[in-house]
Design a protein around this motif. Structure first.
Motif, short mmCIF file in Angstrom:
data_model
loop_
_atom_site.label_atom_id
_atom_site.label_comp_id
_atom_site.label_asym_id
_atom_site.label_seq_id
_atom_site.Cartn_x
_atom_site.Cartn_y
_atom_site.Cartn_z
N TYR A 156 0.84 -1.19 0.00
CA TYR A 156 0.00 0.00 0.00
C TYR A 156 0.88 1.25 0.00
CZ TYR A 156 -3.33 3.52 1.51
OH TYR A 156 -4.09 4.65 1.58
N GLY A 157 0.63 2.15 -0.91
CA GLY A 157 1.36 3.41 -0.98
C GLY A 157 2.60 3.36 -1.84
N TYR A 158 2.79 2.27 -2.59
CA TYR A 158 4.03 2.15 -3.38
C TYR A 158 4.09 3.17 -4.51
CZ TYR A 158 1.75 -0.23 -7.29
OH TYR A 158 0.98 -0.53 -8.36
N LYS A 159 2.93 3.59 -5.03
CA LYS A 159 2.93 4.55 -6.14
C LYS A 159 3.45 5.91 -5.70
CE LYS A 159 -0.60 2.46 -9.00
NZ LYS A 159 -1.88 2.65 -9.69
N SER A 160 3.20 6.31 -4.49
CA SER A 160 3.73 7.58 -4.00
C SER A 160 5.12 7.41 -3.39
CB SER A 160 2.78 8.21 -2.98
OG SER A 160 2.59 7.34 -1.88
N ALA A 161 5.44 6.19 -2.98
CA ALA A 161 6.77 5.94 -2.41
C ALA A 161 7.85 5.99 -3.47
CB ALA A 161 6.78 4.59 -1.69
N ALA A 162 7.53 5.56 -4.69
CA ALA A 162 8.53 5.51 -5.76
C ALA A 162 9.10 6.90 -6.08
CB ALA A 162 7.95 4.85 -7.00
N PRO A 163 8.27 7.92 -6.31
CA PRO A 163 8.84 9.25 -6.58
C PRO A 163 9.62 9.81 -5.40
CG PRO A 163 6.52 9.20 -7.21
CD PRO A 163 6.82 7.92 -6.50
N ARG A 164 9.17 9.53 -4.19
CA ARG A 164 9.91 10.00 -3.01
C ARG A 164 11.29 9.38 -2.98
NH1 ARG A 164 5.03 9.23 -0.07
NH2 ARG A 164 5.85 7.24 0.71
N ALA A 165 11.35 8.09 -3.25
CA ALA A 165 12.64 7.39 -3.24
C ALA A 165 13.55 7.92 -4.34
CB ALA A 165 12.42 5.89 -3.41
N ARG A 166 13.01 8.10 -5.54
CA ARG A 166 13.83 8.62 -6.64
C ARG A 166 14.35 10.02 -6.33
NH1 ARG A 166 9.51 6.84 -9.86
NH2 ARG A 166 9.09 8.99 -10.46
N LYS A 167 13.50 10.86 -5.76
CA LYS A 167 13.91 12.22 -5.42
C LYS A 167 15.03 12.20 -4.38
CE LYS A 167 12.27 16.61 -3.66
NZ LYS A 167 11.16 17.37 -3.09
N ALA A 168 14.86 11.38 -3.35
CA ALA A 168 15.87 11.30 -2.30
C ALA A 168 17.19 10.80 -2.86
CB ALA A 168 15.38 10.38 -1.18
N LEU A 169 17.14 9.83 -3.76
CA LEU A 169 18.37 9.31 -4.35
C LEU A 169 19.05 10.35 -5.24
CD1 LEU A 169 17.18 5.70 -5.16
CD2 LEU A 169 18.78 6.41 -3.38
N MET A 170 18.27 11.15 -5.95
CA MET A 170 18.85 12.21 -6.77
C MET A 170 19.51 13.26 -5.90
SD MET A 170 19.55 13.32 -9.73
CE MET A 170 18.56 12.39 -10.84
N GLU A 171 18.85 13.63 -4.81
CA GLU A 171 19.43 14.60 -3.88
C GLU A 171 20.72 14.06 -3.27
OE1 GLU A 171 18.57 17.80 -3.09
OE2 GLU A 171 17.16 17.60 -4.75
N ALA A 172 20.72 12.79 -2.92
CA ALA A 172 21.91 12.17 -2.34
C ALA A 172 23.06 12.19 -3.34
CB ALA A 172 21.62 10.74 -1.91
N SER A 173 22.77 11.92 -4.60
CA SER A 173 23.84 11.94 -5.60
C SER A 173 24.42 13.34 -5.75
CB SER A 173 23.35 11.39 -6.94
OG SER A 173 22.42 12.26 -7.54
N LYS A 174 23.57 14.36 -5.66
CA LYS A 174 24.05 15.75 -5.73
C LYS A 174 24.94 16.06 -4.52
CE LYS A 174 20.05 17.50 -8.24
NZ LYS A 174 18.85 18.36 -8.15
N HIS A 175 24.50 15.65 -3.35
CA HIS A 175 25.28 15.90 -2.14
C HIS A 175 26.62 15.17 -2.20
CE1 HIS A 175 21.50 16.96 0.42
NE2 HIS A 175 21.66 17.74 -0.61
N LEU A 176 26.60 13.93 -2.67
CA LEU A 176 27.84 13.16 -2.78
C LEU A 176 28.79 13.80 -3.78
CD1 LEU A 176 26.42 9.55 -2.62
CD2 LEU A 176 27.72 10.74 -0.85
#
Length: 64
Positions: free
Chosen positions: A27-47
């Motif tokens: 339940y909630g996987y459709k909204s979890a996917a964009p959150r995860a992708r956004k967080a990973l993109m932010e992490a790559s920028k920080h790294l």
């Protein structure tokens, strides 16, 4: 630099719950996917920023 890296690691650990939802199709996987992708993109920028900071420090030590 260490604090930046620790913050990034903490943020990535928070994403694990969203990744579990996406993998399981729970339940909630459709909204979890964009959150995860956004967080990973932010992490790559920080790294990338941390990596450039390390390179600058290394160069400053070589100039001495």
């Amino acid at each position: 630099m260490r604090e930046q890296l620790e913050n990034t690691i903490r943020d990535l650990k928070e994403v694990l719950e969203d990744l579990d939802k996406v993998e399981a199709g729970a339940y909630g996987y459709k909204s979890a996917a964009p959150r995860a992708r956004k967080a990973l993109m932010e992490a790559s920028k920080h790294l990338r920023d941390i990596r450039s900071d390390i390179q600058e420090v290394k160069k400053s030590h070589e100039e001495k």
